[in-house]
Design a protein around this motif. Structure first.
Motif, PDB file in Angstrom:
ATOM      1  N   GLN A 149       4.999  -2.757   4.266  1.00 10.89           N
ATOM      2  CA  GLN A 149       4.276  -4.026   4.099  1.00 10.89           C
ATOM      3  C   GLN A 149       2.773  -3.799   4.183  1.00 10.89           C
ATOM      4  O   GLN A 149       2.000  -4.352   3.401  1.00 10.89           O
ATOM      5  CB  GLN A 149       4.701  -5.025   5.173  1.00 10.89           C
ATOM      6  CG  GLN A 149       6.126  -5.514   4.997  1.00 10.89           C
ATOM      7  CD  GLN A 149       6.572  -6.363   6.183  1.00 10.89           C
ATOM      8  OE1 GLN A 149       6.098  -7.463   6.374  1.00 10.89           O
ATOM      9  NE2 GLN A 149       7.486  -5.840   6.987  1.00 10.89           N
ATOM     10  N   HIS A 150       2.364  -2.978   5.139  1.00 11.09           N
ATOM     11  CA  HIS A 150       0.940  -2.685   5.343  1.00 11.09           C
ATOM     12  C   HIS A 150       0.340  -2.025   4.092  1.00 11.09           C
ATOM     13  O   HIS A 150      -0.717  -2.433   3.611  1.00 11.09           O
ATOM     14  CB  HIS A 150       0.793  -1.787   6.578  1.00 11.09           C
ATOM     15  CG  HIS A 150      -0.618  -1.403   6.905  1.00 11.09           C
ATOM     16  ND1 HIS A 150      -1.239  -1.780   8.068  1.00 11.09           N
ATOM     17  CD2 HIS A 150      -1.526  -0.660   6.216  1.00 11.09           C
ATOM     18  CE1 HIS A 150      -2.477  -1.295   8.070  1.00 11.09           C
ATOM     19  NE2 HIS A 150      -2.675  -0.594   6.961  1.00 11.09           N
ATOM     20  N   GLU A 151       1.040  -1.021   3.558  1.00 11.25           N
ATOM     21  CA  GLU A 151       0.505  -0.283   2.408  1.00 11.25           C
ATOM     22  C   GLU A 151       0.550  -1.130   1.128  1.00 11.25           C
ATOM     23  O   GLU A 151      -0.373  -1.082   0.310  1.00 11.25           O
ATOM     24  CB  GLU A 151       1.251   1.035   2.192  1.00 11.25           C
ATOM     25  CG  GLU A 151       1.191   2.021   3.370  1.00 11.25           C
ATOM     26  CD  GLU A 151      -0.200   2.242   3.929  1.00 11.25           C
ATOM     27  OE1 GLU A 151      -1.179   2.147   3.170  1.00 11.25           O
ATOM     28  OE2 GLU A 151      -0.309   2.501   5.145  1.00 11.25           O
ATOM     29  N   ILE A 152       1.600  -1.912   0.964  1.00 11.28           N
ATOM     30  CA  ILE A 152       1.694  -2.762  -0.237  1.00 11.28           C
ATOM     31  C   ILE A 152       0.631  -3.866  -0.168  1.00 11.28           C
ATOM     32  O   ILE A 152       0.041  -4.237  -1.182  1.00 11.28           O
ATOM     33  CB  ILE A 152       3.133  -3.298  -0.426  1.00 11.28           C
ATOM     34  CG1 ILE A 152       4.061  -2.118  -0.776  1.00 11.28           C
ATOM     35  CG2 ILE A 152       3.183  -4.357  -1.534  1.00 11.28           C
ATOM     36  CD1 ILE A 152       5.552  -2.441  -0.813  1.00 11.28           C
ATOM     37  N   ASP A 153       0.334  -4.354   1.037  1.00 10.20           N
ATOM     38  CA  ASP A 153      -0.792  -5.298   1.209  1.00 10.20           C
ATOM     39  C   ASP A 153      -2.082  -4.694   0.649  1.00 10.20           C
ATOM     40  O   ASP A 153      -2.849  -5.375  -0.036  1.00 10.20           O
ATOM     41  CB  ASP A 153      -1.024  -5.589   2.705  1.00 10.20           C
ATOM     42  CG  ASP A 153      -0.251  -6.800   3.208  1.00 10.20           C
ATOM     43  OD1 ASP A 153       0.384  -7.499   2.388  1.00 10.20           O
ATOM     44  OD2 ASP A 153      -0.295  -7.056   4.429  1.00 10.20           O
ATOM     45  N   HIS A 154      -2.332  -3.410   0.963  1.00 12.63           N
ATOM     46  CA  HIS A 154      -3.552  -2.746   0.479  1.00 12.63           C
ATOM     47  C   HIS A 154      -3.648  -2.846  -1.045  1.00 12.63           C
ATOM     48  O   HIS A 154      -4.733  -3.035  -1.597  1.00 12.63           O
ATOM     49  CB  HIS A 154      -3.536  -1.255   0.842  1.00 12.63           C
ATOM     50  CG  HIS A 154      -4.103  -0.948   2.196  1.00 12.63           C
ATOM     51  ND1 HIS A 154      -5.383  -1.278   2.568  1.00 12.63           N
ATOM     52  CD2 HIS A 154      -3.567  -0.315   3.259  1.00 12.63           C
ATOM     53  CE1 HIS A 154      -5.612  -0.862   3.805  1.00 12.63           C
ATOM     54  NE2 HIS A 154      -4.518  -0.268   4.249  1.00 12.63           N
ATOM     55  N   LEU A 155      -2.509  -2.705  -1.719  1.00 12.38           N
ATOM     56  CA  LEU A 155      -2.525  -2.728  -3.190  1.00 12.38           C
ATOM     57  C   LEU A 155      -2.876  -4.113  -3.726  1.00 12.38           C
ATOM     58  O   LEU A 155      -3.234  -4.277  -4.881  1.00 12.38           O
ATOM     59  CB  LEU A 155      -1.174  -2.272  -3.753  1.00 12.38           C
ATOM     60  CG  LEU A 155      -0.735  -0.846  -3.376  1.00 12.38           C
ATOM     61  CD1 LEU A 155       0.616  -0.532  -3.994  1.00 12.38           C
ATOM     62  CD2 LEU A 155      -1.785   0.179  -3.820  1.00 12.38           C
ATOM     63  N   ILE A 172      -6.062   2.775  -3.126  1.00 20.07           N
ATOM     64  CA  ILE A 172      -7.339   2.030  -3.077  1.00 20.07           C
ATOM     65  C   ILE A 172      -8.198   2.504  -1.908  1.00 20.07           C
ATOM     66  O   ILE A 172      -9.422   2.518  -1.987  1.00 20.07           O
ATOM     67  CB  ILE A 172      -7.064   0.496  -2.996  1.00 20.07           C
ATOM     68  CG1 ILE A 172      -8.310  -0.319  -3.359  1.00 20.07           C
ATOM     69  CG2 ILE A 172      -6.520   0.070  -1.641  1.00 20.07           C
ATOM     70  CD1 ILE A 172      -8.498  -0.527  -4.818  1.00 20.07           C
ATOM     71  N   GLN A 173      -7.558   2.970  -0.829  1.00 23.24           N
ATOM     72  CA  GLN A 173      -8.300   3.453   0.340  1.00 23.24           C
ATOM     73  C   GLN A 173      -9.039   4.746   0.037  1.00 23.24           C
ATOM     74  O   GLN A 173      -9.992   5.102   0.731  1.00 23.24           O
ATOM     75  CB  GLN A 173      -7.357   3.708   1.517  1.00 23.24           C
ATOM     76  CG  GLN A 173      -6.685   2.470   2.063  1.00 23.24           C
ATOM     77  CD  GLN A 173      -5.732   2.835   3.179  1.00 23.24           C
ATOM     78  OE1 GLN A 173      -4.575   3.128   2.932  1.00 23.24           O
ATOM     79  NE2 GLN A 173      -6.201   2.820   4.421  1.00 23.24           N
ATOM     80  N   ALA A 174      -8.556   5.463  -0.995  1.00 25.78           N
ATOM     81  CA  ALA A 174      -9.180   6.733  -1.368  1.00 25.78           C
ATOM     82  C   ALA A 174     -10.020   6.561  -2.635  1.00 25.78           C
ATOM     83  O   ALA A 174     -10.431   7.538  -3.254  1.00 25.78           O
ATOM     84  CB  ALA A 174      -8.104   7.790  -1.581  1.00 25.78           C
ATOM     85  N   GLY A 229      -2.566  -0.339  13.272  1.00 31.49           N
ATOM     86  CA  GLY A 229      -3.916   0.120  12.966  1.00 31.49           C
ATOM     87  C   GLY A 229      -4.009   0.526  11.515  1.00 31.49           C
ATOM     88  O   GLY A 229      -2.999   0.507  10.796  1.00 31.49           O
ATOM     89  N   CYS A 230      -5.215   0.858  11.066  1.00 28.82           N
ATOM     90  CA  CYS A 230      -5.421   1.201   9.652  1.00 28.82           C
ATOM     91  C   CYS A 230      -6.566   2.187   9.558  1.00 28.82           C
ATOM     92  O   CYS A 230      -7.591   2.012  10.210  1.00 28.82           O
ATOM     93  CB  CYS A 230      -5.757  -0.070   8.875  1.00 28.82           C
ATOM     94  SG  CYS A 230      -6.123   0.217   7.144  1.00 28.82           S
ATOM     95  N   LEU A 231      -6.392   3.229   8.741  1.00 30.38           N
ATOM     96  CA  LEU A 231      -7.449   4.232   8.576  1.00 30.38           C
ATOM     97  C   LEU A 231      -8.713   3.607   8.002  1.00 30.38           C
ATOM     98  O   LEU A 231      -9.808   4.128   8.178  1.00 30.38           O
ATOM     99  CB  LEU A 231      -6.965   5.360   7.649  1.00 30.38           C
ATOM    100  CG  LEU A 231      -5.777   6.179   8.168  1.00 30.38           C
ATOM    101  CD1 LEU A 231      -5.272   7.128   7.093  1.00 30.38           C
ATOM    102  CD2 LEU A 231      -6.154   6.940   9.430  1.00 30.38           C
ATOM    103  N   SER A 232      -8.582   2.465   7.317  1.00 30.59           N
ATOM    104  CA  SER A 232      -9.733   1.788   6.721  1.00 30.59           C
ATOM    105  C   SER A 232     -10.343   0.735   7.645  1.00 30.59           C
ATOM    106  O   SER A 232     -11.316   0.080   7.273  1.00 30.59           O
ATOM    107  CB  SER A 232      -9.337   1.134   5.394  1.00 30.59           C
ATOM    108  OG  SER A 232      -9.022   2.115   4.434  1.00 30.59           O
TER     109      SER A 232
END
Ligand code: NI
Length: 169
Positions: free
Chosen positions: A135-141, A50-52, A93-96
């Motif tokens: 957890q961070h990446e699955i949150d993004h989804l 989703i970030q891309a 932190g987060c690239l987004s």
């Protein structure tokens, strides 16, 4: 492979829930390759589709923290099945979410299910840094950014700083 543009807060697309991958076709394989290239280019510990700009349920991350291009991991349709304990993820932190680092309280251990890029089902437990990354990446989804896990005050200050920056442009 190409480096993709990473969407940043407050882009509304980052709030969209993602769709499960049903066919692992050449389009999906290309998205995975480009996501990996983008993550290592940034560089970041992980990246969600989703970030891309893709609303597919895909994450990539590096399985060996601190070592670049050592161990690319790909998970399709990942889910957290169980959690245990508690840790403070320091300076997350987060690239987004540019220019923000904050401590986040998260479960210390997670049991994750998903599929690899060949469609093989996976189920594994991780703890520590990798548990945080997953957890961070699955949150993004699920349309969730890490700023939703920090204090309301910090979040407000960040939102204000971003608004000011956008006005200046
Ligand atoms: Ni992120």
């Amino acid at each position: 492979m190409s480096v993709l543009e990473i969407l940043t807060y407050p882009d509304k697309f980052l709030r969209e829930p993602t769709k499960p991958v049903e066919d692992i076709d050449s389009r999906i394989q290309k998205i995975i390759d480009d996501m990996a290239e983008t993550m290592y280019d940034a560089p970041g510990a992980g990246l969600a589709a989703i970030q891309a700009g893709y609303d597919n349920s895909i994450i990539v991350y590096d399985g060996l923290p601190g070592e670049v291009k050592q161990s690319l991991q790909v998970l399709l349709n990942p889910k957290i099945i169980e959690t245990e304990g508690e840790i403070i993820s320091e300076n997350e932190g987060c690239l987004s979410v540019p220019d923000l680092r904050a401590d986040v309280k998260r479960p210390a251990l997670v049991l994750v299910e998903g599929f690899d890029r060949e469609g093989k089902p996976l189920r594994f437990e991780v703890e520590g840094h990798l548990a945080v990354v997953l957890q961070h990446e699955i949150d993004h989804l699920n349309g969730i950014l890490f700023i939703e896990h920090i204090s309301a005050l910090k979040r407000e200050l960040y939102k204000r700083s971003i608004k000011k920056k956008l006005k200046r442009k």
